[in-house]
Motif scaffolding. Structure first.
Motif, mmCIF file in Angstrom:
data_model
loop_
_atom_site.group_PDB
_atom_site.id
_atom_site.type_symbol
_atom_site.label_atom_id
_atom_site.label_comp_id
_atom_site.label_asym_id
_atom_site.label_seq_id
_atom_site.Cartn_x
_atom_site.Cartn_y
_atom_site.Cartn_z
ATOM 1 N N LEU A 1 8.894 -96.298 -57.220
ATOM 2 C CA LEU A 1 10.160 -95.586 -57.116
ATOM 3 C C LEU A 1 9.922 -94.106 -56.827
ATOM 4 N N ARG A 2 8.957 -93.506 -57.513
ATOM 5 C CA ARG A 2 8.645 -92.086 -57.260
ATOM 6 C C ARG A 2 8.135 -91.887 -55.833
ATOM 7 N N GLN A 3 7.329 -92.823 -55.353
ATOM 8 C CA GLN A 3 6.836 -92.710 -53.985
ATOM 9 C C GLN A 3 7.993 -92.763 -52.990
ATOM 10 N N ALA A 4 8.929 -93.683 -53.235
ATOM 11 C CA ALA A 4 10.091 -93.787 -52.342
ATOM 12 C C ALA A 4 10.940 -92.527 -52.407
ATOM 13 N N LEU A 5 11.070 -91.939 -53.601
ATOM 14 C CA LEU A 5 11.840 -90.710 -53.740
ATOM 15 C C LEU A 5 11.155 -89.545 -53.036
ATOM 16 N N ARG A 6 9.832 -89.503 -53.084
ATOM 17 C CA ARG A 6 9.110 -88.445 -52.366
ATOM 18 C C ARG A 6 9.322 -88.579 -50.857
ATOM 19 N N LEU A 7 9.308 -89.802 -50.359
ATOM 20 C CA LEU A 7 9.583 -90.022 -48.946
ATOM 21 C C LEU A 7 10.998 -89.575 -48.595
ATOM 22 N N LEU A 8 11.932 -89.845 -49.502
ATOM 23 C CA LEU A 8 13.317 -89.435 -49.273
ATOM 24 C C LEU A 8 13.428 -87.911 -49.277
ATOM 25 N N GLU A 9 12.706 -87.269 -50.190
ATOM 26 C CA GLU A 9 12.669 -85.799 -50.215
ATOM 27 C C GLU A 9 12.221 -85.240 -48.872
ATOM 28 N N HIS A 10 11.175 -85.855 -48.332
ATOM 29 C CA HIS A 10 10.632 -85.384 -47.062
ATOM 30 C C HIS A 10 11.662 -85.526 -45.945
ATOM 31 N N LYS A 11 12.464 -86.597 -45.998
ATOM 32 C CA LYS A 11 13.474 -86.828 -44.962
ATOM 33 C C LYS A 11 14.596 -85.803 -45.021
#
Length: 561
Positions: A56-66
């Motif tokens: 979940l944290r990895q997906a949130l980091r990817l979302l942050e980058h977007k």
């Protein structure tokens, strides 16, 4: 269910955690309404104390980058009250251990069959189905098969409403004896989905030794099936016994104002919006991804979900995969090895592409059989498919994904196709459970892309003249086309122009109830109009060789317009 008004909430982060993928969607309050902003996904982690929180944290980091906006703080926790943004978090999941269910009913053709169909859920593992009458005729050792299946739940079912259900009461006594040496906490949960006349006696017999839940009879009359109450009860049990044991559940629970729910509940919640917001009568949602293929159907009185035959691509058998490979493709053995993770060399792009294409066909075909319980020859009885939403698999193109759906789902009649390119439905369903207005806003914001219309009659693929198509444009000009049987043809039309389409059948072709004509006035979408005169049902299972020789030609017909 608690509904929370989104007062003061400017962003909603909704997570959908499956066994294979953890996806997060960001919905934000923009210009007075909630809108979909972005989605990101990564692999699901079930290891360690944090479990799903890692993915979940990895997906949130990817979302942050977007979006170029911080979502996680230095402590790796979600920022929920960072002025001027206030973020709410909701989640759904199907990643917990499956619920093992044993069905114990009166008859294989009625009560058992209905209950088994209700158990066709992605989080349910049907561990066994037994006829009580058969067990009563056998030695006591036969009853031990139930216990050896290690069920979490036993579904007792049977008895029409106007009939007695004495064998069910006798079965209850046998269950008490069967589990007499185990503590009550070790006993499976009993769900009584039987005739109401038997419930009191069953409760009296089992009540002191088992946790009992009761739902409506799944088969109150020979031609009546009520599957949804049992499905909903299985969701409740899954959430309270399995989901709470999901690795990382406690951290997931602490992140949001609402407990995580089963993905099925999320999808079931969003289902009615398909009727009210989009005006769809019988929507079927399809999600194609590299590891999972999901099929969801909603009808007016019920909702169903079909998955998992072949849902995990690596589980597909060699013979099943080979059946879907086009003739002249790369070495089938290498492709099968790739799917099973046994290929020690890097596969070529062609092998990877064909493997995913073949496995998607196999997964969808198996899922359709699970969902409807119908052989391929009976698919043409399913009725109009008014809505298909799919998320294609890279490197498969949207056109190839669509052909996969047309070949396996085989929509009959006139079908509208919409594309949910971001696959936001599970996350949107999770948000809808808590913030219904936010979900309504997002539904109205045209996040789905109108993709096309497919019209497919039934008939012989060898007919020289199958249908006549007439298209009346907005300027009142008319175009007429004669299309032979065994053909799939695509017509490109302006996306936003309302056109009138009339299809008249010839020869042995027809629509429902032998109707020869169908007419609709609609916008078409980016894909255009598809006329499919290959007949229904397509002879894929019975004549796979013939079908595989068609793949390249059918793709070419759809690619060019």
């Amino acid at each position: 269910m608690i509904m929370v008004e989104p007062d003061g909430i400017s962003r909603i982060i909704a997570a959908d955690i499956s066994t294979y993928e953890t996806a997060v969607c960001l919905f934000a309050h923009i210009d007075g309404q909630f809108r979909f902003v972005a989605r990101s996904a990564t692999g699901t982690s079930l290891q360690g104390d944090e479990g799903v929180i890692t993915g979940l944290r990895q997906a949130l980091r990817l979302l942050e980058h977007k979006i170029q906006v911080p979502l996680l703080g230095n402590d790796q926790e979600l920022i929920t009250n960072h002025a001027p943004q206030s973020t709410a978090f909701v989640a759904c999941s199907s990643a917990a251990a499956p619920l093992r269910v044993v069905v114990l009913g009166l008859t294989a053709t009625y009560s058992n069959a209905r209950a088994e169909r209700a158990c066709r859920l992605p989080f349910v593992e049907l561990a066994g189905s037994f006829e009580i009458s058969h067990l009563l005729e056998q030695s006591p050792n036969e009853w031990k098969l139930i216990r050896s299946a290690k069920p979490d739940v036993i579904v007792l079912t049977g008895g029409f409403e106007d009939c007695g259900a004495g064998p069910l009461e006798l079965a209850a006594h046998y269950l008490v004896k069967l589990y007499a040496q185990q503590s009550r906490e070790e006993h499976p949960i009993i769900i009584c989905a039987a005739a109401q006349s038997a419930l009191r006696a069953l409760t009296h017999t089992l009540g002191d030794d088992f946790s009992i839940r009761s739902v409506e009879n799944v088969n109150p009359a020979p031609e009546v099936g009520r599957l949804l109450p049992l499905k909903q009860e299985l969701v409740e049990v899954y959430e309270k016994t399995k989901l709470v044991k999901l690795p990382g559940y406690e951290q997931l629970l602490a992140m949001g104002a609402y407990p995580p729910i089963a993905t099925f509940r999320a999808m079931q919640t969003i289902g009615p919006a398909l009727y009210s917001s989009l005006g769809l009568a019988r929507p079927v949602l399809i999600h194609m991804a590299q590891d999972t293929t999901s099929i969801w159907e909603y009808a007016e009185q019920d909702s169903s979900i079909g998955i998992r035959a072949g849902a995990e691509l690596s589980q597909a058998s060699a013979n099943e995969i080979k059946r879907w490979l086009p003739l002249g493709s790369a070495d089938a053995e290498l492709i099968v090895d790739y799917l099973h993770g046994e290929l020690h060399t890097t596969p070529t792009e062609e092998s990877r592409y064909l493997a995913i294409l073949a496995a998607s066909h196999q997964a969808l075909s198996g899922g359709i059989r699970l969902l409807y319980g119908l052989p391929d020859a009976a698919r043409s009885q399913l009725g109009d498919t008014d809505f298909v939403s799919f998320h294609h698999v890279s490197p498969i193109s949207e056109i190839e994904a669509l052909l996969t759906i047309l070949d396996t789902v085989q929509p009959f009649g006139a079908s509208r196709i919409e594309l949910d390119g971001h696959y936001i439905w599970p996350s949107l369903g999770a948000a809808a459970c808590v913030y219904p207005q936010a979900a309504a806003d997002i539904m109205a914001d045209e996040n789905l892309r109108a993709y096309g219309i497919c019209i497919a009659p039934s008939g012989s693929s060898y007919a020289q003249k199958a249908v006549m198509v007439e298209i009346v444009r907005a300027n009142h000009s008319r175009e007429r086309y004669n299309i032979a049987g065994g053909t799939i043809k695509r017509f490109m039309l302006p996306q936003h122009e309302v056109v009138e389409i009339t299809v008249r059948c010839r020869g042995g072709f027809s629509f429902y109830n032998h109707q020869r004509t169908t007419r609709l006035v609609t916008k078409i979408g980016a894909l255009g109009l598809i006329i499919d005169t290959r007949g229904r049902p397509l002879p894929i299972e019975q004549a796979g060789l013939l079908w595989r020789t068609r793949v390249a030609g059918d793709l070419q017909a759809l690619t060019k317009a």
